[in-house]
Design a protein around this motif. Structure first.
Motif, short mmCIF file in Angstrom:
data_model
loop_
_atom_site.label_atom_id
_atom_site.label_comp_id
_atom_site.label_asym_id
_atom_site.label_seq_id
_atom_site.Cartn_x
_atom_site.Cartn_y
_atom_site.Cartn_z
N LYS A 62 0.97 -1.18 -0.02
CA LYS A 62 0.06 0.09 -0.09
C LYS A 62 0.89 1.26 -0.04
CE LYS A 62 -4.14 -2.08 2.43
NZ LYS A 62 -4.66 -1.99 3.54
N TYR A 63 1.95 1.22 0.91
CA TYR A 63 2.77 2.39 0.97
C TYR A 63 3.52 2.67 -0.66
CZ TYR A 63 7.02 5.36 1.98
OH TYR A 63 7.74 6.32 2.13
N GLN A 64 3.85 1.58 -1.16
CA GLN A 64 4.53 1.59 -2.41
C GLN A 64 3.56 2.04 -3.39
OE1 GLN A 64 5.47 -2.26 -4.55
NE2 GLN A 64 7.59 -1.51 -4.37
N LYS A 65 2.42 1.71 -3.27
CA LYS A 65 1.35 2.09 -4.23
C LYS A 65 1.24 3.44 -4.23
CE LYS A 65 -3.28 0.94 -6.05
NZ LYS A 65 -4.46 0.06 -5.85
N THR A 66 0.86 4.08 -2.83
CA THR A 66 0.82 5.63 -2.73
C THR A 66 1.97 6.44 -3.30
OG1 THR A 66 -0.45 4.90 -0.72
CG2 THR A 66 0.39 7.28 -0.85
N GLN A 67 3.24 5.85 -3.09
CA GLN A 67 4.43 6.47 -3.44
C GLN A 67 4.36 6.75 -4.77
OE1 GLN A 67 6.68 8.40 -1.79
NE2 GLN A 67 5.72 7.88 -0.01
N ARG A 68 3.88 5.53 -5.57
CA ARG A 68 3.82 5.68 -7.06
C ARG A 68 2.90 6.56 -7.69
NH1 ARG A 68 3.65 -0.89 -7.53
NH2 ARG A 68 6.00 -1.03 -7.48
N GLN A 69 1.73 6.74 -6.94
CA GLN A 69 0.82 7.79 -7.15
C GLN A 69 1.32 8.98 -7.08
OE1 GLN A 69 -2.48 6.64 -4.74
NE2 GLN A 69 -3.07 4.97 -6.26
N SER A 70 1.98 9.20 -5.89
CA SER A 70 2.77 10.64 -5.70
C SER A 70 3.68 11.22 -6.77
CB SER A 70 3.16 10.73 -4.06
OG SER A 70 2.02 10.47 -3.24
N GLN A 71 4.54 9.98 -6.98
CA GLN A 71 5.37 10.30 -8.19
C GLN A 71 4.86 10.63 -9.20
OE1 GLN A 71 8.10 6.97 -7.72
NE2 GLN A 71 9.14 7.38 -5.85
N ALA A 72 3.82 10.03 -9.62
CA ALA A 72 3.23 10.12 -11.00
C ALA A 72 2.72 11.75 -11.07
CB ALA A 72 2.07 9.03 -11.14
N ARG A 73 1.95 12.10 -10.02
CA ARG A 73 1.37 13.54 -9.51
C ARG A 73 2.67 14.46 -9.80
NH1 ARG A 73 -2.07 11.16 -5.82
NH2 ARG A 73 -0.92 12.02 -4.14
N LEU A 74 3.57 14.23 -9.22
CA LEU A 74 4.70 15.12 -9.23
C LEU A 74 5.38 15.14 -10.53
CD1 LEU A 74 6.46 14.25 -5.72
CD2 LEU A 74 5.12 16.46 -6.49
N ARG A 75 5.38 14.06 -11.26
CA ARG A 75 5.94 14.32 -12.78
C ARG A 75 4.88 14.81 -13.45
NH1 ARG A 75 7.80 8.76 -11.48
NH2 ARG A 75 5.92 7.83 -12.15
N ASP A 76 3.82 14.72 -13.32
CA ASP A 76 2.88 15.33 -14.24
C ASP A 76 2.75 16.72 -13.85
OD1 ASP A 76 0.50 15.30 -15.98
OD2 ASP A 76 -0.72 16.06 -14.24
N ILE A 77 3.04 17.26 -12.69
CA ILE A 77 3.11 18.81 -12.39
C ILE A 77 4.48 19.21 -12.84
CG2 ILE A 77 3.42 20.22 -10.43
CD1 ILE A 77 1.59 18.69 -8.64
N ILE A 78 5.36 18.60 -12.90
CA ILE A 78 6.87 18.81 -13.41
C ILE A 78 6.63 19.19 -14.99
CG2 ILE A 78 9.20 18.40 -13.80
CD1 ILE A 78 9.33 17.26 -11.10
N ARG A 79 6.08 18.09 -15.47
CA ARG A 79 5.71 18.08 -17.01
C ARG A 79 4.98 19.33 -17.32
NH1 ARG A 79 1.92 17.08 -20.10
NH2 ARG A 79 0.65 15.98 -18.46
N ARG A 80 3.88 19.71 -16.65
CA ARG A 80 2.89 20.58 -16.95
C ARG A 80 3.77 21.85 -16.71
NH1 ARG A 80 -2.53 20.13 -13.53
NH2 ARG A 80 -2.99 21.95 -14.59
#
Length: 439
Positions: free
Chosen positions: A78-96
């Motif tokens: 669950k922690y790993q899944k949450t971290q992946r989701q957070s990283q995906a959001r951060l990558r999306d913010i950085i890309r934007r």
């Protein structure tokens, strides 16, 4: 707590069960050892499964575990899944953010805490000549080598933008603004203000040319008016008042033209002679005498010298700036007011102060006082013969002397105009002058 209790019961069952079996076989010690060994083996097996999962298959579902290991696998997943989701959001913010910066016409450059290039948009590559990825990691001053930019960058005082020519195109004028963020990291933005710069240059040229062209006809008019007024007894009485008003207005126009020409010279003349030390006490005494002649006894002009230090600069420009401040104080304060002219040390440098005890100025006007033709009271300013350019001249003279103007005023409490000079512009008085002053 629930899982730990079950784990303790599991250990107890193994130890007691195998210990009882060993007792029946006549070897209770071997039975206890076998129970503990089996328990350790089960934990090592789960530990190996955890290691294989994390190192070889981190994106797969976790292995099946019993007891506390099953709970640990589930929580890690669950922690790993949450971290992946957070990283995906951060990558999306950085890309934007990067896409937004790419869409900007202004150059955007990100620097690390050492001033090295980390990232820049395509506008920065076009305006500043950066190349990806060859220039990444290089210090920004390796590309922007203008001494003015290097001094601005190292001073770390970014309250005001810096205007310079582009490092790759002399016909392009850029305005740089640096912002500090994070761990002493910096964001550099550059705007192309070539059009505004050309318009401003055209305005300056127009004002200078028109002012210069007005000089000759005004001189002719003034000469004829003086001649007619010298023969006032031969002029019809109804014309005398008109001639007097014409002379007064012509003088106002001459003053305006002279101020415009001086302001134009200060704005356009980029050549600066080597600064010479000025005897500020003598200079201020002369200005005090001029102000006393101007007010003809209606004001008290005080002089307060706190230091014998000299000021490095242009004496003519400095006389013009301080005179404007003092004459303004005389013009815009009621009769009987006191105007104090002061020279003193101020922080690391020194300051010239002009203080009066007149009616004061509403603070709402202070930010605009140095604008051309800005007047607090238009009717009173016109009646006193002011051109509306005095404080603009003061501002430009101070800029040429690496100084700035501070204004402190409130209605009914007078006004204080302080010209603040840095330590680099303050020079110790010659030894012979100090000796005369101490004798």
């Amino acid at each position: 707590m629930y899982y730990w209790t079950n784990e303790l019961w599991r250990l107890a069952y193994l130890v007691i069960g195998l210990g009882a079996l060993g007792w029946l076989l006549g070897a209770p010690g071997w039975g206890l050892a076998a129970g503990l060994g089996l328990y350790v083996y089960l934990h090592l097996r789960h530990l190996r499964a955890l290691y294989v999962w994390l190192t070889q298959h981190p994106h797969d579902t976790p292995p099946v575990g019993a007891g506390v290991w099953g709970d640990l696998f589930d929580r890690l997943y669950k922690y790993q899944k949450t971290q992946r989701q957070s990283q995906a959001r951060l990558r999306d913010i950085i890309r934007r953010v990067q896409d937004s910066c790419e869409a900007m016409r202004d150059a955007v450059v990100m620097l690390d805490r050492h001033g090295d290039l980390e990232w820049w948009n395509s506008a920065a590559a076009q305006m500043l000549g950066f190349q990806t990825p060859h220039d990444r990691g290089q210090h920004i001053t390796n590309f922007l080598r203008d001494p003015s930019f290097v001094a601005y960058f190292n001073a770390r005082d970014y309250r005001e933008p810096l205007t310079l020519a582009s490092p790759i195109r002399d016909d392009v004028t850029l305005q740089y603004q640096v912002t500090l963020f994070g761990d002493n990291e910096r964001l550099v933005m550059a705007r192309d203000i070539s059009r505004l710069h050309r318009l401003e240059q055209m305005r300056r040229d127009f004002v200078a040319n028109v002012s210069h062209e007005l000089r000759t006809p005004l001189t002719v008019l003034t000469g004829y008016l003086e001649t007619y007024l010298d023969q006032a007894d031969q002029v019809p009485p109804r014309w005398q008042r008109g001639l007097g008003q014409m002379q007064e207005q012509t003088q106002r126009m001459q003053n305006l033209v002279e101020d415009l020409l001086l302001l134009s010279k200060l704005e356009t003349d980029q050549t600066r002679d080597d600064p010479a030390p000025m005897d500020m006490a003598t200079l201020l005494e002369n200005i005090r005498d001029d102000a006393a002649n101007l007010c003809a006894g209606s004001h008290e002009i005080a002089l307060d010298i706190h230091t014998d230090h000299c000021l490095l600069g242009d004496e003519g420009e400095m006389r013009s700036a301080v005179s404007n401040l003092v004459f303004n104080a005389v013009r815009y304060t009621p009769p009987g007011s006191t105007v104090t002219l002061r020279w003193k040390t101020w922080k690391e440098g020194a300051a010239v102060e002009v203080e009066d005890d007149g009616d004061g100025i509403d603070p709402v006007h202070l930010p605009r006082l140095t604008e051309r033709f800005y007047r607090v009271d238009k009717g009173r300013s016109a009646a006193n013969g002011g051109t509306g350019l005095g404080l603009a001249i003061v501002k430009h003279v101070l800029l040429r002397h690496d100084a700035h103007l501070d204004i402190d005023s409130h209605p009914g409490r007078g006004a204080l105009f302080r010209c603040v000079f840095p330590a680099t512009r303050v020079h110790a008085a010659p030894a012979e002058r100090r000796a005369v002053g101490n004798s």
